[in-house]
Design an enzyme around this catalytic site. Structure first.
Site, PDB file in Angstrom:
ATOM      1  N   ALA A  66      -7.488  -3.022   3.338  1.00 20.72           N
ATOM      2  CA  ALA A  66      -8.899  -2.989   2.975  1.00 20.72           C
ATOM      3  C   ALA A  66      -9.371  -4.432   2.904  1.00 20.72           C
ATOM      4  O   ALA A  66      -8.569  -5.352   2.695  1.00 20.72           O
ATOM      5  CB  ALA A  66      -9.062  -2.287   1.635  1.00 20.72           C
ATOM      6  N   GLY A 111      -4.396  -0.654   3.002  1.00 13.75           N
ATOM      7  CA  GLY A 111      -5.186   0.419   3.612  1.00 13.75           C
ATOM      8  C   GLY A 111      -4.772   0.708   5.043  1.00 13.75           C
ATOM      9  O   GLY A 111      -4.959   1.830   5.537  1.00 13.75           O
ATOM     10  N   GLU A 114      -1.878   2.938   4.767  1.00  9.08           N
ATOM     11  CA  GLU A 114      -2.373   4.250   4.308  1.00  9.08           C
ATOM     12  C   GLU A 114      -3.040   5.022   5.442  1.00  9.08           C
ATOM     13  O   GLU A 114      -2.945   6.246   5.515  1.00  9.08           O
ATOM     14  CB  GLU A 114      -3.341   4.045   3.130  1.00  9.08           C
ATOM     15  CG  GLU A 114      -2.612   3.530   1.899  1.00  9.08           C
ATOM     16  CD  GLU A 114      -3.557   3.066   0.808  1.00  9.08           C
ATOM     17  OE1 GLU A 114      -4.293   2.092   1.029  1.00  9.08           O
ATOM     18  OE2 GLU A 114      -3.572   3.688  -0.261  1.00  9.08           O
ATOM     19  N   GLU A 134      -0.495  -4.012  -2.600  1.00  5.13           N
ATOM     20  CA  GLU A 134      -1.601  -4.003  -3.576  1.00  5.13           C
ATOM     21  C   GLU A 134      -1.234  -4.587  -4.932  1.00  5.13           C
ATOM     22  O   GLU A 134      -2.052  -5.258  -5.566  1.00  5.13           O
ATOM     23  CB  GLU A 134      -2.127  -2.570  -3.757  1.00  5.13           C
ATOM     24  CG  GLU A 134      -2.937  -2.043  -2.574  1.00  5.13           C
ATOM     25  CD  GLU A 134      -2.093  -1.345  -1.516  1.00  5.13           C
ATOM     26  OE1 GLU A 134      -0.841  -1.482  -1.541  1.00  5.13           O
ATOM     27  OE2 GLU A 134      -2.669  -0.662  -0.663  1.00  5.13           O
TER      28      GLU A 134
HETATM   29  N1  CO8 Z   1      -9.113  -8.461   4.028  1.00  3.61           N
HETATM   30  C1  CO8 Z   1      -9.980  -9.434   4.400  1.00  3.61           C
HETATM   31  N2  CO8 Z   1      -9.649 -10.428   5.273  1.00  3.61           N
HETATM   32  C2  CO8 Z   1      -8.400 -10.419   5.759  1.00  3.61           C
HETATM   33  C3  CO8 Z   1      -7.455  -9.440   5.405  1.00  3.61           C
HETATM   34  C4  CO8 Z   1      -7.867  -8.418   4.490  1.00  3.61           C
HETATM   35  N3  CO8 Z   1      -7.042  -7.412   4.102  1.00  3.61           N
HETATM   36  N4  CO8 Z   1      -6.300  -9.712   6.034  1.00  3.61           N
HETATM   37  C5  CO8 Z   1      -6.522 -10.835   6.785  1.00  3.61           C
HETATM   38  N5  CO8 Z   1      -7.786 -11.251   6.613  1.00  3.61           N
HETATM   39  C6  CO8 Z   1      -8.429 -12.429   7.229  1.00  3.61           C
HETATM   40  C7  CO8 Z   1      -7.955 -13.725   6.610  1.00  3.61           C
HETATM   41  O1  CO8 Z   1      -8.670 -13.992   5.420  1.00  3.61           O
HETATM   42  C8  CO8 Z   1      -8.262 -14.712   7.729  1.00  3.61           C
HETATM   43  O2  CO8 Z   1      -9.618 -14.986   7.705  1.00  3.61           O
HETATM   44  P1  CO8 Z   1     -10.111 -16.518   7.944  1.00  3.61           P
HETATM   45  O3  CO8 Z   1      -9.669 -16.842   9.348  1.00  3.61           O
HETATM   46  O4  CO8 Z   1     -11.585 -16.446   7.796  1.00  3.61           O
HETATM   47  O5  CO8 Z   1      -9.423 -17.328   6.925  1.00  3.61           O
HETATM   48  C9  CO8 Z   1      -7.976 -13.878   8.982  1.00  3.61           C
HETATM   49  O6  CO8 Z   1      -8.034 -12.513   8.581  1.00  3.61           O
HETATM   50  C10 CO8 Z   1      -6.606 -14.155   9.589  1.00  3.61           C
HETATM   51  O7  CO8 Z   1      -5.650 -13.961   8.557  1.00  3.61           O
HETATM   52  P2  CO8 Z   1      -4.598 -15.081   8.121  1.00  3.61           P
HETATM   53  O8  CO8 Z   1      -5.094 -16.446   8.439  1.00  3.61           O
HETATM   54  O9  CO8 Z   1      -4.213 -14.812   6.703  1.00  3.61           O
HETATM   55  O10 CO8 Z   1      -3.411 -14.717   9.119  1.00  3.61           O
HETATM   56  P3  CO8 Z   1      -1.862 -14.970   8.856  1.00  3.61           P
HETATM   57  O11 CO8 Z   1      -1.194 -14.735  10.165  1.00  3.61           O
HETATM   58  O12 CO8 Z   1      -1.625 -16.271   8.189  1.00  3.61           O
HETATM   59  O13 CO8 Z   1      -1.429 -13.819   7.820  1.00  3.61           O
HETATM   60  C11 CO8 Z   1      -1.389 -11.590   6.917  1.00  3.61           C
HETATM   61  C12 CO8 Z   1      -1.527 -12.465   8.179  1.00  3.61           C
HETATM   62  C13 CO8 Z   1       0.041 -11.733   6.361  1.00  3.61           C
HETATM   63  C14 CO8 Z   1      -1.652 -10.162   7.316  1.00  3.61           C
HETATM   64  C15 CO8 Z   1      -2.388 -12.085   5.858  1.00  3.61           C
HETATM   65  O14 CO8 Z   1      -3.684 -12.153   6.453  1.00  3.61           O
HETATM   66  C16 CO8 Z   1      -2.502 -11.173   4.663  1.00  3.61           C
HETATM   67  O15 CO8 Z   1      -1.647 -11.224   3.795  1.00  3.61           O
HETATM   68  N6  CO8 Z   1      -3.553 -10.349   4.593  1.00  3.61           N
HETATM   69  C17 CO8 Z   1      -3.804  -9.476   3.466  1.00  3.61           C
HETATM   70  C18 CO8 Z   1      -2.868  -8.280   3.489  1.00  3.61           C
HETATM   71  C19 CO8 Z   1      -3.099  -7.411   2.285  1.00  3.61           C
HETATM   72  O16 CO8 Z   1      -2.867  -7.793   1.149  1.00  3.61           O
HETATM   73  N7  CO8 Z   1      -3.558  -6.190   2.522  1.00  3.61           N
HETATM   74  C20 CO8 Z   1      -3.790  -5.195   1.508  1.00  3.61           C
HETATM   75  C21 CO8 Z   1      -5.167  -5.299   0.977  1.00  3.61           C
HETATM   76  S1  CO8 Z   1      -5.426  -4.248  -0.441  1.00  3.61           S
HETATM   77  C22 CO8 Z   1      -5.674  -2.736   0.217  1.00  3.61           C
HETATM   78  O17 CO8 Z   1      -5.617  -2.539   1.406  1.00  3.61           O
HETATM   79  C23 CO8 Z   1      -5.971  -1.641  -0.741  1.00  3.61           C
HETATM   80  C24 CO8 Z   1      -6.415  -0.382  -0.037  1.00  3.61           C
HETATM   81  C25 CO8 Z   1      -7.053   0.562  -1.001  1.00  3.61           C
HETATM   82  C26 CO8 Z   1      -8.420   0.123  -1.362  1.00  3.61           C
HETATM   83  C27 CO8 Z   1      -9.031   0.939  -2.452  1.00  3.61           C
HETATM   84  C28 CO8 Z   1     -10.336   0.356  -2.874  1.00  3.61           C
HETATM   85  C29 CO8 Z   1     -10.680   0.388  -4.264  1.00  3.61           C
END
Ligand code: CO8
Length: 260
Positions: A66, A111, A114, A134
């Site tokens: 998400a 997400g 999921e 999460e």
């Molecule tokens: N949300 C928003 N932006 C994201 C997300 C995300 N989940 N994942 C990546 N991005 C963005 C980064 O911020 C970055 O943006 P920018 O270039 O502007 O800085 C761009 O995508 C590229 O990402 P990275 O530079 O971080 O790329 P890396 O290769 O260094 O890393 C990863 C890749 C490991 C995937 C890393 O981006 C990461 O850890 N992302 C987050 C993963 C995460 O924690 N996901 C779970 C989110 S929580 C969730 O999904 C809950 C679901 C239920 C929701 C219920 C609602 C109440």
């Protein structure tokens, strides 16, 4: 219809739905959920579609979760609404009247993982990474992760994934049964499309009935599940496809199913 965050294409009876927000690794925001719901409703009534392949744009991510930037500013009411909306969308995907294959081409976190759980068959590229991170963000899965992961990979595997929040390789996701095939990235769509076309060539009624029985069986006591199976099995003998399928086998020819 054109979408802001999705691409929908068709190859005969197979639909291909691509989540497309590559700048944020296809993260799911409210717009993605709105569009996924609309597409699901559209596909559910399209009698020409027999299978769906769901994937993410690019070679790095299926869906990286998400949208954390969007969630960061939410209050509790907004978080509840977002969670319920995501759950409803994933329910709609799970309830589609044909099989859904997830072609996981990179990160499937939070997400994203999921969303994979709402699909029927999961093929992953070798670089795919799964996980429910999460807890590391101070929250819990909110799009059905706690409810569906335990059903797919079992209690202790689900607890380990959700409590540790670690990234899980495609090979490990295969080992616990979330993933059915791991293939090189360049072969992923080919493998997913071939499977989807095979499913599309089968009798749609038998496929739909089998899929629904397996899903129901996970929720029902064994006795009721067996009764539901026998009832559905017998029901198929009232239609065309059972006779056609068995006659075609006996006559050594290809069956022509009609879906009834
Ligand atoms: N949300 C928003 N932006 C994201 C997300 C995300 N989940 N994942 C990546 N991005 C963005 C980064 O911020 C970055 O943006 P920018 O270039 O502007 O800085 C761009 O995508 C590229 O990402 P990275 O530079 O971080 O790329 P890396 O290769 O260094 O890393 C990863 C890749 C490991 C995937 C890393 O981006 C990461 O850890 N992302 C987050 C993963 C995460 O924690 N996901 C779970 C989110 S929580 C969730 O999904 C809950 C679901 C239920 C929701 C219920 C609602 C109440």
């Amino acid at each position: 219809m054109s979408w802001e965050c999705l691409t929908l294409t068709f190859e005969g009876p197979v639909a291909v739905l691509t989540i497309s927000r590559p700048k944020v690794l296809n993260a799911i925001n409210d717009q993605v959920l709105t569009e996924l719901l609309a597409v699901s409703k559209e596909l559910a009534v399209n009698a020409d579609v027999r299978a769906l392949v769901l994937t993410g744009e690019g070679t790095k991510a299926f869906v990286a979760g998400a949208d954390i930037a969007a969630m960061a500013e939410m209050d509790a009411d907004q978080a509840f609404e977002f969670s319920r909306k995501g759950q409803a969308v994933f329910d709609a995907i799970e309830a589609l009247p044909f099989p859904v294959i997830a072609a996981v081409n990179g990160f499937a976190l939070g997400g994203g993982s999921e969303l994979v759980l709402a699909c029927d068959i999961v093929y992953a590229s070798e670089n795919a990474i799964f996980g429910q991170p999460e807890v590391k963000l101070g929250v819990v899965p909110g799009f059905g992760g706690t409810a569906r992961l335990v059903r797919v990979i079992g209690r202790n595997n689900a607890l380990e994934w959700i409590l540790m929040g670690d990234n899980v390789s495609a090979a490990d996701a295969y080992r616990v049964g979330l993933v059915q095939k791991v293939v090189p990235q360049e072969e992923l769509m080919q493998v997913a499309m071939a499977a989807a076309h095979r499913l599309a060539g089968l009798g749609p009624l038998a496929v739909r009935t089998a899929r629904s029985l397996v899903k129901k069986a996970q929720e029902l006591p064994l006795e009721q599940a067996l009764e539901a199976e026998a009832t559905a099995f017998a029901g198929l003998f009232k239609g065309h496809d059972q006779k056609e399928g068995m006659q075609a086998f006996l006559q050594r020819r290809k069956p022509e199913f009609k879906g009834n």
